[in-house]
Design a protein around this motif. Structure first.
Motif, PDB file in Angstrom:
ATOM      1  N   HIS A 121      15.303   5.303 -46.111  1.00 32.07           N
ATOM      2  CA  HIS A 121      15.048   6.287 -45.055  1.00 32.07           C
ATOM      3  C   HIS A 121      14.508   5.655 -43.769  1.00 32.07           C
ATOM      4  N   VAL A 122      14.098   4.380 -43.781  1.00 33.47           N
ATOM      5  CA  VAL A 122      13.610   3.750 -42.546  1.00 33.47           C
ATOM      6  C   VAL A 122      14.629   2.765 -41.976  1.00 33.47           C
ATOM      7  N   LEU A 123      15.738   2.553 -42.687  1.00 31.97           N
ATOM      8  CA  LEU A 123      16.720   1.565 -42.220  1.00 31.97           C
ATOM      9  C   LEU A 123      17.270   1.871 -40.823  1.00 31.97           C
ATOM     10  N   PRO A 124      17.745   3.107 -40.543  1.00 27.83           N
ATOM     11  CA  PRO A 124      18.304   3.346 -39.203  1.00 27.83           C
ATOM     12  C   PRO A 124      17.314   3.077 -38.074  1.00 27.83           C
ATOM     13  N   GLN A 133      14.721  -4.918 -29.752  1.00 22.13           N
ATOM     14  CA  GLN A 133      13.749  -6.008 -29.726  1.00 22.13           C
ATOM     15  C   GLN A 133      14.288  -7.201 -30.533  1.00 22.13           C
ATOM     16  N   PRO A 134      14.979  -8.124 -29.896  1.00 20.94           N
ATOM     17  CA  PRO A 134      15.532  -9.271 -30.642  1.00 20.94           C
ATOM     18  C   PRO A 134      14.480 -10.060 -31.414  1.00 20.94           C
ATOM     19  N   ALA A 135      13.220 -10.059 -30.931  1.00 20.44           N
ATOM     20  CA  ALA A 135      12.176 -10.820 -31.633  1.00 20.44           C
ATOM     21  C   ALA A 135      11.882 -10.241 -33.012  1.00 20.44           C
ATOM     22  N   LEU A 136      12.262  -8.988 -33.253  1.00 18.51           N
ATOM     23  CA  LEU A 136      12.000  -8.352 -34.542  1.00 18.51           C
ATOM     24  C   LEU A 136      13.062  -8.705 -35.589  1.00 18.51           C
ATOM     25  N   ARG A 137      14.148  -9.311 -35.159  1.00 24.03           N
ATOM     26  CA  ARG A 137      15.261  -9.523 -36.087  1.00 24.03           C
ATOM     27  C   ARG A 137      14.935 -10.565 -37.160  1.00 24.03           C
ATOM     28  N   ALA A 138      14.213 -11.618 -36.791  1.00 26.25           N
ATOM     29  CA  ALA A 138      13.925 -12.682 -37.764  1.00 26.25           C
ATOM     30  C   ALA A 138      13.155 -12.152 -38.979  1.00 26.25           C
ATOM     31  N   PRO A 139      12.059 -11.374 -38.797  1.00 28.63           N
ATOM     32  CA  PRO A 139      11.404 -10.835 -39.998  1.00 28.63           C
ATOM     33  C   PRO A 139      12.154  -9.669 -40.639  1.00 28.63           C
ATOM     34  N   LEU A 140      13.087  -9.052 -39.907  1.00 26.45           N
ATOM     35  CA  LEU A 140      13.789  -7.886 -40.436  1.00 26.45           C
ATOM     36  C   LEU A 140      14.953  -8.267 -41.344  1.00 26.45           C
ATOM     37  N   LEU A 141      15.698  -9.292 -40.989  1.00 31.32           N
ATOM     38  CA  LEU A 141      16.908  -9.645 -41.730  1.00 31.32           C
ATOM     39  C   LEU A 141      16.662  -9.930 -43.213  1.00 31.32           C
ATOM     40  N   PRO A 142      15.598 -10.670 -43.592  1.00 28.56           N
ATOM     41  CA  PRO A 142      15.444 -10.980 -45.028  1.00 28.56           C
ATOM     42  C   PRO A 142      15.129  -9.773 -45.909  1.00 28.56           C
ATOM     43  N   VAL A 143      14.720  -8.650 -45.315  1.00 25.32           N
ATOM     44  CA  VAL A 143      14.303  -7.505 -46.134  1.00 25.32           C
ATOM     45  C   VAL A 143      15.241  -6.311 -45.980  1.00 25.32           C
ATOM     46  N   LEU A 144      16.376  -6.471 -45.305  1.00 29.51           N
ATOM     47  CA  LEU A 144      17.308  -5.357 -45.156  1.00 29.51           C
ATOM     48  C   LEU A 144      17.886  -4.921 -46.495  1.00 29.51           C
ATOM     49  N   GLY A 145      18.090  -5.867 -47.383  1.00 23.93           N
ATOM     50  CA  GLY A 145      18.687  -5.526 -48.661  1.00 23.93           C
ATOM     51  C   GLY A 145      20.178  -5.256 -48.537  1.00 23.93           C
ATOM     52  N   GLU A 146      20.829  -5.014 -49.672  1.00 20.76           N
ATOM     53  CA  GLU A 146      22.282  -4.776 -49.672  1.00 20.76           C
ATOM     54  C   GLU A 146      22.638  -3.520 -48.890  1.00 20.76           C
ATOM     55  N   LEU A 154      28.568  -0.575 -40.290  1.00 22.33           N
ATOM     56  CA  LEU A 154      29.169   0.696 -39.882  1.00 22.33           C
ATOM     57  C   LEU A 154      28.906   1.051 -38.430  1.00 22.33           C
ATOM     58  N   GLN A 155      28.010   0.320 -37.761  1.00 18.84           N
ATOM     59  CA  GLN A 155      27.682   0.608 -36.365  1.00 18.84           C
ATOM     60  C   GLN A 155      27.842  -0.666 -35.541  1.00 18.84           C
ATOM     61  N   PRO A 156      28.667  -0.630 -34.497  1.00 23.49           N
ATOM     62  CA  PRO A 156      28.871  -1.849 -33.694  1.00 23.49           C
ATOM     63  C   PRO A 156      27.573  -2.405 -33.113  1.00 23.49           C
ATOM     64  N   GLU A 157      26.643  -1.532 -32.704  1.00 19.00           N
ATOM     65  CA  GLU A 157      25.412  -2.032 -32.095  1.00 19.00           C
ATOM     66  C   GLU A 157      24.491  -2.718 -33.105  1.00 19.00           C
ATOM     67  N   TRP A 158      24.758  -2.536 -34.392  1.00 20.24           N
ATOM     68  CA  TRP A 158      23.967  -3.206 -35.429  1.00 20.24           C
ATOM     69  C   TRP A 158      24.682  -4.441 -35.980  1.00 20.24           C
ATOM     70  N   SER A 159      25.709  -4.902 -35.300  1.00 19.66           N
ATOM     71  CA  SER A 159      26.508  -6.010 -35.837  1.00 19.66           C
ATOM     72  C   SER A 159      25.689  -7.281 -36.021  1.00 19.66           C
ATOM     73  N   TRP A 160      24.566  -7.415 -35.287  1.00 23.47           N
ATOM     74  CA  TRP A 160      23.723  -8.600 -35.431  1.00 23.47           C
ATOM     75  C   TRP A 160      23.152  -8.706 -36.850  1.00 23.47           C
ATOM     76  N   ALA A 161      23.140  -7.612 -37.590  1.00 23.51           N
ATOM     77  CA  ALA A 161      22.603  -7.617 -38.954  1.00 23.51           C
ATOM     78  C   ALA A 161      23.705  -7.578 -40.001  1.00 23.51           C
ATOM     79  N   GLY A 162      24.967  -7.730 -39.590  1.00 31.68           N
ATOM     80  CA  GLY A 162      26.069  -7.722 -40.539  1.00 31.68           C
ATOM     81  C   GLY A 162      26.165  -9.021 -41.309  1.00 31.68           C
ATOM     82  N   ASP A 163      27.301  -9.203 -41.991  1.00 28.89           N
ATOM     83  CA  ASP A 163      27.461 -10.385 -42.843  1.00 28.89           C
ATOM     84  C   ASP A 163      27.554 -11.662 -42.024  1.00 28.89           C
TER      85      ASP A 163
END
Length: 522
Positions: A121-124, A133-146, A154-163
């Motif tokens: 429920h907090v993913l979006p 905030q690009p600085a938040l991506r480094a701590p965010l990526l390891p905990v996104l989960g599958e 599914l969202q072009p603006e979130w492509s930085w967190a894709g595969d």
């Protein structure tokens, strides 16, 4: 279109009066739709024929074969641990925006240490936050989960967190996306990323080259020297400056060696009998074309003469560890030699800028010693503080928090008794705290609290309140929360200062609660 339809439409265009002939009859079985009366008006026959053909064509239309729909994509099963409910409640509070920025990153790091993944429920909201905030991506990526990675696709603006978003962003992304993609590529495969940049370099817009070239700072190595050396001849000054600074960070580069060869004839160690040893400096005579190509004379150094500025530029391009070997002294000893020199500010500023360039990524223990000794020297020698740019302490802050040998804790022990009255000292401590990437160790936090806690009741007497408030805000975000929360609240006579002190302890307690929330069983 059939021949019958083509003839009928031609008659419709030119008109029956000009055609001089009735419309051709329709083939069976459409002819049965036309009037049987031969005396029917040719115009009526034309319109009825067109209508019959249109219905025939539409009624007999067969849609082309369509590819089968892709199978429904679902997220793979999670391999990380779930987030405890108590910690989830804390993140919901943080996303409401009622607490200082920066706590989200700390929460994410705590979740990562637990080996957990974000609740659905907090993913979006967090993906949106990472987009802004690009600085938040480094701590965010390891905990996104599958589920988080699946959702990002599914969202072009979130492509930085894709595969693997880098390839597409490098080819078709906006300028800032291409820079981010190239930097990520450099982290995984420096040589392939440099080859891609070299292939695209001739066609890159001039105003984007500097930003793209700066990505080579990630994974910088000797193999990059040839490409960077060629960039020294670029027509844009911004590109040349980036190339000069990156080459200076390669101790074995030809540019760094040229700088050392220019400096050594200008320096001489003096050992007077009755005075402290010092470095004597002979200023260079002129600035030639090779010196300009290497970046000498490109920067401005207020308060210094032109030739002295040339020496600063040379020193800034040389690894400071060169001078510990050349003078056979530790960093503090080299600073003492400069302190007694007529050109003290030249040496100090040059070495400080060199530290800023060489120690910003992963400095060697020798460079960490330089950062530590320069910080302590800056506190002890107020007369030379202006020679050290503030930005150097942003680099020092990242390593100050490690306190591997206790040197950072020692800094608090050496503070003068009335350190709170020294605005420069307060500013330095606030900068060291604000630049920390993670929570300070327990020992360092204890030393900091032992020096800060006793002065809290007397904050109303300080002559620089905004600096002290900045220090309190920064410390509240980096002190070990368990350590700081162990100190009792302080009563301050001044109401405004009482509010600032209460806010400090409230934030510390919130961080302590956040830490404890991850100890709950999910």
């Amino acid at each position: 279109m059939s021949d019958d339809a083509r003839q009928l439409r031609q008659l419709l265009k030119i008109g029956m009066a000009r055609a001089g002939r009735p419309p051709a009859g329709l083939a069976a079985p459409l002819d049965g739709l036309l009037p049987a009366d031969a005396a029917a008006a040719p115009e009526a026959t034309l319109w009825l024929s067109l209508g019959a053909l249109d219905l025939w064509e539409r009624g007999g239309f067969v849609a082309p074969d369509q590819p089968p729909p892709p199978p429904a994509r679902v997220a793979a099963p999670e391999t990380l641990r779930p987030c405890p409910p108590r910690a989830q409640a804390v993140m919901v509070q943080l996303l409401c925006g009622l607490h200082p920025a920066g706590l989200e990153a700390e929460w994410l790091r705590l979740l990562h240490r637990r080996g957990g993944h974000l609740p659905a429920h907090v993913l979006p909201k967090l993906l949106d936050a990472g987009t802004r905030q690009p600085a938040l991506r480094a701590p965010l990526l390891p905990v996104l989960g599958e589920r988080g990675h699946w959702l990002a696709r599914l969202q072009p603006e979130w492509s930085w967190a894709g595969d693997d978003p880098d390839a597409a962003s490098w080819e078709t992304g906006a300028p800032e996306q291409r820079v981010a993609a190239l930097r990520g590529w450099r982290a995984r495969d420096p040589q392939a990323a440099r080859a891609a940049l070299a292939a695209a370099w001739p066609s890159e817009p001039p105003d984007q080259r500097a930003a793209l070239l700066a990505t080579l700072s990630t994974g910088l190595g000797p193999d990059d020297e040839t490409f960077l050396d060629a960039a020294l001849d670029d027509r844009r000054k911004e590109v040349r400056v980036v190339a000069q600074r990156l080459l200076a960070r390669l101790p074995a580069s030809q540019l760094a060696q040229r700088m050392v060869e220019r400096l050594l004839p200008l320096l001489r160690l003096e050992r007077p009998l009755l005075r402290a040893a010092r470095i004597d400096l002979t200023l260079p005579e002129a600035l030639d074309a090779p010196m300009r190509r290497d970046g000498i004379g490109a920067a401005s150094h207020p308060g210094m003469g032109e030739k002295a500025g040339w020496v600063v530029d040379m020193l800034a391009a040389v690894d400071p560890d060169v001078w510990t070997r050349h003078f056979d002294r530790p960093p503090r000893g080299c600073l003492a030699l400069a302190e007694h020199s007529e050109f003290a500010s030249v040496f100090v500023r040059g070495w400080a800028l060199a530290l800023q360039r060489h120690a910003q990524d992963d400095p060697s223990p020798r460079l960490q010693a330089w950062l530590r000794d320069l910080t302590a020297w800056w506190l002890a020698v107020p007369a030379q503080r202006e020679a050290v740019p503030d930005s150097v302490f942003d680099v020092a802050a990242a390593h100050f928090a490690q306190d591997a040998d206790g040197a950072s804790s020692t800094l608090f022990c050496t503070l003068p008794g009335k350190w709170i009255a020294d605005g420069a000292c307060v500013h330095l401590l606030a900068r060291l705290a604000a630049g920390a990437a993670d929570t300070w160790p327990t020992a360092l936090s204890q030393h900091a609290m032992r020096r800060v806690y006793p002065v809290l009741p007397a904050l109303a007497d300080t002559g620089h309140p905004w600096l002290v408030r900045q220090l309190l805000s920064s410390l509240a975000l980096v002190l070990d929360p368990a350590t700081a929360a162990g100190f009792d609240p302080v009563r301050v006579p001044d109401a405004q200062w009482q509010s600032a002190v209460d806010a400090f302890f409230d934030l510390v307690r919130l961080r302590h609660e956040m830490t404890l929330s991850f100890q709950e069983t999910a």
